[in-house]
Write a protein that holds these residues in place. Structure first.
Motif, PDB file in Angstrom:
ATOM      1  N   GLU A  91       1.092  -0.912  -0.148  1.00 17.37           N
ATOM      2  CA  GLU A  91      -0.493  -0.200   0.131  1.00 17.37           C
ATOM      3  C   GLU A  91       0.426   1.142  -0.403  1.00 17.37           C
ATOM      4  OE1 GLU A  91      -2.745   0.483   2.925  1.00 17.37           O
ATOM      5  OE2 GLU A  91      -1.321   0.403   4.825  1.00 17.37           O
ATOM      6  N   THR A  92       2.128   1.054  -0.440  1.00 14.88           N
ATOM      7  CA  THR A  92       2.839   2.322  -0.650  1.00 14.88           C
ATOM      8  C   THR A  92       2.644   2.979  -1.773  1.00 14.88           C
ATOM      9  OG1 THR A  92       4.986   1.016   0.435  1.00 14.88           O
ATOM     10  CG2 THR A  92       5.368   2.991  -0.355  1.00 14.88           C
ATOM     11  N   GLY A  93       2.242   4.522  -1.473  1.00 13.20           N
ATOM     12  CA  GLY A  93       2.466   5.686  -2.296  1.00 13.20           C
ATOM     13  C   GLY A  93       0.458   5.916  -2.680  1.00 13.20           C
ATOM     14  N   ARG A  94       0.347   6.703  -2.964  1.00 13.75           N
ATOM     15  CA  ARG A  94      -0.847   8.055  -2.994  1.00 13.75           C
ATOM     16  C   ARG A  94      -2.268   5.950  -4.296  1.00 13.75           C
ATOM     17  NH1 ARG A  94       1.717  10.120  -6.691  1.00 13.75           N
ATOM     18  NH2 ARG A  94       0.471  10.682  -7.920  1.00 13.75           N
ATOM     19  N   ALA A  95      -3.023   5.846  -2.920  1.00 14.42           N
ATOM     20  CA  ALA A  95      -4.469   5.927  -3.058  1.00 14.42           C
ATOM     21  C   ALA A  95      -5.267   6.333  -4.316  1.00 14.42           C
ATOM     22  CB  ALA A  95      -5.316   4.735  -2.397  1.00 14.42           C
ATOM     23  N   GLU A 106      -6.748  11.699  -4.832  1.00 12.32           N
ATOM     24  CA  GLU A 106      -6.068  10.890  -4.268  1.00 12.32           C
ATOM     25  C   GLU A 106      -5.342  10.782  -3.403  1.00 12.32           C
ATOM     26  OE1 GLU A 106      -2.417  11.572  -7.270  1.00 12.32           O
ATOM     27  OE2 GLU A 106      -3.354  10.462  -8.767  1.00 12.32           O
ATOM     28  N   THR A 108      -2.866   9.546   0.857  1.00 19.27           N
ATOM     29  CA  THR A 108      -1.698   8.297   1.190  1.00 19.27           C
ATOM     30  C   THR A 108      -2.765   7.816   2.486  1.00 19.27           C
ATOM     31  OG1 THR A 108      -0.418   9.647   1.920  1.00 19.27           O
ATOM     32  CG2 THR A 108       0.155   8.850  -0.104  1.00 19.27           C
ATOM     33  N   GLY A 109      -2.149   6.381   2.673  1.00 17.56           N
ATOM     34  CA  GLY A 109      -2.597   6.377   4.608  1.00 17.56           C
ATOM     35  C   GLY A 109      -3.724   4.973   4.021  1.00 17.56           C
ATOM     36  N   ARG A 312       3.533   1.502 -10.149  1.00 13.64           N
ATOM     37  CA  ARG A 312       4.382   2.233  -9.104  1.00 13.64           C
ATOM     38  C   ARG A 312       4.852   3.235  -8.818  1.00 13.64           C
ATOM     39  NH1 ARG A 312       5.574  -3.786  -5.444  1.00 13.64           N
ATOM     40  NH2 ARG A 312       3.375  -4.521  -5.865  1.00 13.64           N
ATOM     41  N   GLY A 315       3.835   6.337  -8.606  1.00 16.55           N
ATOM     42  CA  GLY A 315       3.974   7.007  -6.601  1.00 16.55           C
ATOM     43  C   GLY A 315       2.782   6.743  -6.879  1.00 16.55           C
ATOM     44  N   SER A 317      -0.714   3.626  -5.400  1.00 18.67           N
ATOM     45  CA  SER A 317      -0.672   2.397  -4.570  1.00 18.67           C
ATOM     46  C   SER A 317      -0.966   0.936  -5.016  1.00 18.67           C
ATOM     47  CB  SER A 317      -1.152   2.254  -2.824  1.00 18.67           C
ATOM     48  OG  SER A 317      -2.599   2.758  -3.717  1.00 18.67           O
TER      49      SER A 317
END
Ligand SMILES: Cc1cc2nc3c(=O)[nH]c(=O)nc-3n(C[C@H](O)[C@H](O)[C@H](O)COP(=O)(O)OP(=O)(O)OC[C@H]3O[C@@H](n4cnc5c(N)ncnc54)[C@H](O)[C@@H]3O)c2cc1C
Length: 458
Positions: A91-95, A106, A108-109, A312, A315, A317
């Protein structure tokens, strides 16, 4: 090894129907205490709603259940016992959120900190958690407001208690994503029970530290395969159970390969499959009604395999939520641990599934790839592989993730019909679990509970 063409023995102390996690768990718990149990499985494999496979390119994928979270202690215990490795969900990066008006947002987290409906969504979740705190996990229909809550659908509850339409869209998608059903199809009581069963709404929704925390390196079926290996010849595949006849001195289980006599039977099939088994004498009305009124959720899982997880690089996720007309509701990055390939998993639920699954195979593929292209770029249109599993068409379980009792069913039939043994017949299955109801972990604990009932009765 589980056998697929063997005749069942004439008798066994205990017969277990179904070799999903619940049936295997009941048999293993009995086996561990020196009581042989014969597992009768209709399909040609164990695992039920957990089905791992390798794609043409050799990538391990899970067509069904896949994740394990840190409070799913029973599944983690199996992973440890059988040496099955897990790794954190990527889940690294922007959802990305794609809205009904075309807006792309977008974050993060684990979720957005702001944006349309975010504050109101969190207020609603806090209210739900507070109400869920009053649920007795062993007797959900017994709490003082149970009748009122079971009489109201989640759809009506959200419209009555949440004024903000964007927050309601977020909550509706959460319900589709967790229950694979529409909010009109489940009662407030069932929602609160499920939330309590998982330890809170965010436990159901979040990735790190919650239900979607980790995946199995060899697929989520690996612990089930290891358990079946441990049970050896006691697992019979391709052996459909058609009838369970209770006699004064035992039970006769009629299978597609002949009858088996047993002292006790554990039935560990999903409710619609249980409804297809003939019981003699007939099951008590409460149990019959409970089983008949518990419909499986509607979900399909689509895996799209690429040479690498190209999103990825930008950037992203690979996690996405879709609030518009797309068939896909949610997307996850399901790439293997070493990212040798890039894999996106798209989930299609509820009404979206009913419309999408009616399309031709070609249109279904175009629809999903079109959505992925809008989320992650044109590269998404040209995968190496595209695989879909539409669970309502699965011959043995007919849907997923789990069965949801129709509104009103907990009050009318739940007290007696949920999981109370019927004579020599005991009930297991994720749908009979108190903790992590509807999940693999719940399936395992339900099998262990049924085994305790059997041991006490033998
Ligand atoms: C798409 C999808 C995604 C999911 N994601 C997750 C996840 O990430 N994490 C999680 O924890 N859970 C997840 N779940 C839910 C989880 O997979 C189930 O709750 C759990 O596997 C149910 O186990 P069970 O043993 O109760 O039932 P099942 O797995 O359904 O097993 C029942 C068995 O009974 C057999 N059977 C049926 N009828 C007969 C008969 N007449 N005779 C003999 N055998 C019969 C079936 O073939 C099957 O093997 C998901 C489910 C789906 C479908």
């Amino acid at each position: 090894m589980a056998r697929s063409s063997a005749q069942p023995p004439e008798s066994a102390p205990v017969a277990v129907v179904g070799a999903g996690y619940a049936g295997l768990s009941a048999a293993l718990a009995l086996h561990d205490r020196g009581v042989p149990a014969l597992v009768l499985e209709g399909a040609d494999r164990v695992g039920g709603r957990v089905h791992s496979g390798r794609t043409e390119h050799g990538v391990v994928i899970d067509h069904g259940g896949q994740w394990v979270g840190p409070t799913q202690h029973r599944l983690l215990a199996w992973a440890e016992r059988f040496g099955c490795e897990t790794f954190p969900t990527w889940e690294t990066g922007r959802a990305v959120e794609l809205w009904h008006d075309g807006a792309v947002r977008e974050f993060t987290g684990s979720g957005p900190d702001d944006g349309p409906g975010v504050a109101e969504y969190h207020d609603a979740v806090a209210r739900i958690d507070a109400l869920a705190a009053g649920i007795d996990l062993d007797a959900p229909a017994s709490c003082p407001r149970a009748a009122e809550w079971d009489a109201e659908t989640v759809h009506s509850f959200f419209r009555r208690t949440v004024a903000c339409s964007e927050a309601r869209r977020r909550l509706d998608l959460a319900v589709q994503g967790v229950w694979s059903a529409e909010p009109r199809e489940i009662s407030v009581l069932h929602l609160l029970f499920y939330v309590a069963s998982a330890g809170g709404f965010d436990q159901l929704m979040d990735t790190a530290g919650a239900a979607q925390d980790s995946r199995f390196a060899a697929g989520a079926q690996a612990p089930a395969l290891a358990a079946a290996e441990r049970l050896g010849d006691a697992v019979l595949l391709g052996t459909r159970v058609d009838a369970v006849e209770q006699r004064g001195d035992g039970v006769v289980v009629r299978t597609s390969r002949g009858p088996v006599r047993a002292e006790r039977v554990v039935v560990a099939t999903p409710p619609p499959a249980t409804a297809g088994i003939r019981f003699e004498p007939a099951l008590p009305t409460a149990r019959q009604r409970w089983v008949q009124r518990s419909a499986m959720g509607d979900v399909a899982k689509v895996h799209v395999v690429y040479p690498r997880p190209f999103w990825r690089d930008a950037g992203l996720s690979g996690i996405a939520s879709l609030y518009g007309a797309d068939a896909t509701g949610v997307v996850f990055d399901n790439s293997p641990r070493g990212a040798e390939f890039g894999v996106l998993a798209a989930f299609v639920y509820g009404d979206r599934l009913r419309a999408w699954s009616a399309m031709s195979a070609r249109d279904r593929r175009a629809e999903v790839l079109g959505t992925l292209a809008r989320l992650f770029g044109e590269q998404a249109r040209n995968p190496l592989e595209y695989l879909e599993k539409i669970w309502p068409t699965d011959e043995w379980v007919r849907g997923g993730y789990a069965a949801n009792p129709a509104p009103g069913s907990w009050i009318a039939h739940g007290a007696e019909g949920w999981r109370a043994p019927c004579g020599r017949v005991h009930w297991a299955g994720s749908e009979t679990a108190s903790a992590w109801h509807g999940y693999i972990d719940g399936a395992i604990s339900s099998g262990e509970r049924a085994a305790r009932e059997v041991l006490a009765a033998l």
